[in-house]
Design a protein around this motif. Structure first.
Motif, PDB file in Angstrom:
ATOM      1  N   UNK A 105     -66.816 -16.788   6.877  1.00 38.18           N
ATOM      2  CA  UNK A 105     -66.713 -15.345   6.670  1.00 38.18           C
ATOM      3  C   UNK A 105     -67.695 -14.856   5.624  1.00 38.18           C
ATOM      4  N   UNK A 106     -67.434 -13.663   5.088  1.00 36.54           N
ATOM      5  CA  UNK A 106     -68.205 -13.124   3.983  1.00 36.54           C
ATOM      6  C   UNK A 106     -69.687 -12.969   4.260  1.00 36.54           C
ATOM      7  N   UNK A 123     -65.133 -18.650   2.611  1.00 32.98           N
ATOM      8  CA  UNK A 123     -66.043 -18.029   1.662  1.00 32.98           C
ATOM      9  C   UNK A 123     -65.541 -16.697   1.151  1.00 32.98           C
ATOM     10  N   UNK A 124     -65.112 -15.856   2.074  1.00 34.51           N
ATOM     11  CA  UNK A 124     -64.656 -14.518   1.705  1.00 34.51           C
ATOM     12  C   UNK A 124     -64.056 -13.833   2.923  1.00 34.51           C
ATOM     13  N   UNK A 125     -63.135 -12.906   2.661  1.00 36.65           N
ATOM     14  CA  UNK A 125     -62.565 -12.100   3.741  1.00 36.65           C
ATOM     15  C   UNK A 125     -63.406 -10.859   4.019  1.00 36.65           C
ATOM     16  N   UNK A 126     -64.373 -10.574   3.169  1.00 35.35           N
ATOM     17  CA  UNK A 126     -65.208  -9.387   3.359  1.00 35.35           C
ATOM     18  C   UNK A 126     -66.287  -9.657   4.407  1.00 35.35           C
ATOM     19  N   UNK A 127     -66.882  -8.586   4.909  1.00 37.80           N
ATOM     20  CA  UNK A 127     -67.976  -8.722   5.875  1.00 37.80           C
ATOM     21  C   UNK A 127     -69.036  -7.663   5.566  1.00 37.80           C
ATOM     22  N   UNK A 128     -69.976  -7.998   4.660  1.00 39.34           N
ATOM     23  CA  UNK A 128     -71.008  -7.048   4.251  1.00 39.34           C
ATOM     24  C   UNK A 128     -72.160  -6.995   5.249  1.00 39.34           C
TER      25      UNK A 128
END
Length: 328
Positions: free
Chosen positions: A223-224, A247-252
């Motif tokens: 992710x991320x 890695x992260x739940x965000x998606x930039x």
């Protein structure tokens, strides 16, 4: 009576886990009681072995989101005493007591029969991680992925990534395995990776919405920013199966890869998959996952080992799959 790894919380909110002897009356409600033989360790289990990570509803608690064993008793027409069964998901081990015990009681619809050709130990070497990997492969196939094409696997040294690499390599795909551990290169190549991609190559935040087309498909456990970067490197019409957020739940990311290259982002859930989908995925695992390669991913453990292993998996310090013999 039976042994279980019980997590308790004190008045100060601190948790501790230890192997305890429990009475059968302590088991939750359900129409099937299983003599657990093997279980395993997932990231969620690491959370539930500690603070609960917002997943555990009440204490004391028995974690373990996966288990495999033999039916002891059943009020369901689907199973009878002596049947071999597997459970993954359904928030067992989170909201309900799970498989870190010699006995478990669950709803019959949460179980699937142990596939022919697999032992309970092998089933737990696969576990939720392997089931999720197989669901991801099936989703990519449905979106046109064909053997011979290049598939990126992120987080390849982990449980899901290891099984995905072995499945894809066995099916004839060119597997590019992403890892931040140089010492894992030989291990990943032994599973079927034809190329090793250093994590640092994909660690930078997206600078351009589109880069060179590199990957026909991707199994992403990270992710991320890494997922955002991979989206811009997908070939036209390619698909990414998103199966984790190590890695992260965000998606930039931007929508450009979807609009200009027709890239597909496929969400993979293993917790609430319908029964028929689970059985189909397990059948594929029994057929398409080389068991000799599966053995290379496994480290054996006991219930007493799990508190320390739970800390390690949260730190990203567990390679491959942990299989726990609850009777050892």
């Amino acid at each position: 009576m039976f042994n279980a790894l019980l997590v308790e919380k004190d008045s100060d909110g601190q948790t501790s886990a230890s192997v305890r002897e429990l009475d059968d009356d302590s088991l939750p409600e359900g129409d099937v009681t299983v003599a657990v033989e093997h279980t395993t360790l997932n990231y969620k289990d690491g959370l539930c072995l500690g603070s609960g990570g917002g997943l555990v509803r009440s204490w004391p608690h028995v974690p373990g989101i996966d288990f495999a064993g033999t039916v002891l008793s059943s009020r369901s027409d689907r199973y009878t005493e002596g049947d071999k069964v597997v459970l993954t998901g359904w928030r067992v081990g989170e909201a309900r007591w799970g498989g870190y015990a010699q006995k478990a009681r669950v709803k019959s619809e949460w179980l699937v029969p142990l596939p022919d050709g697999l032992t309970t130990r092998q089933a737990m070497a696969i576990g939720t991680a392997g089931l999720t990997a197989m669901l991801g492969v099936i989703a990519l196939e449905r979106h046109g992925l064909e053997p011979g094409q290049t598939v990126l696997v992120t987080g390849a040294s982990g449980g899901v990534g290891s099984v995905a690499t072995a499945i894809l390599g066995n099916l004839g795909y060119e597997v590019a395995a992403v890892t931040g551990r140089p010492e894992s290169e030989d291990y990943l190549r032994s599973l079927g990776a034809s190329r090793i991609v250093a994590r640092s190559e994909l660690a930078e935040t997206v600078k351009k919405p589109l880069e060179s087309e590199l990957w026909n498909g991707c199994i992403d456990a990270v992710g991320g920013p890494m997922l955002a970067r991979v989206l811009g490197q997908m070939c036209y019409g390619g698909a990414v199966a998103a199966i984790g957020l190590a890695g992260s739940a965000s998606l930039p990311a931007t929508v450009i890869p979807f609009l200009l290259r027709g890239v597909n982002l496929l969400g993979i859930d293993s917790v609430h998959q319908p029964y028929d989908n689970r059985r189909a995925a397990w059948a594929r695992l029994a057929k398409d996952l080389p068991l000799d390669l599966l053995d290379r991913t496994v480290q054996d453990a006991t219930l007493g080992d799990l508190p320390e292993l739970g800390k390690r998996i949260l730190d990203g310090d567990v390679r491959g799959r942990v299989v726990v013999d609850v009777n050892a």
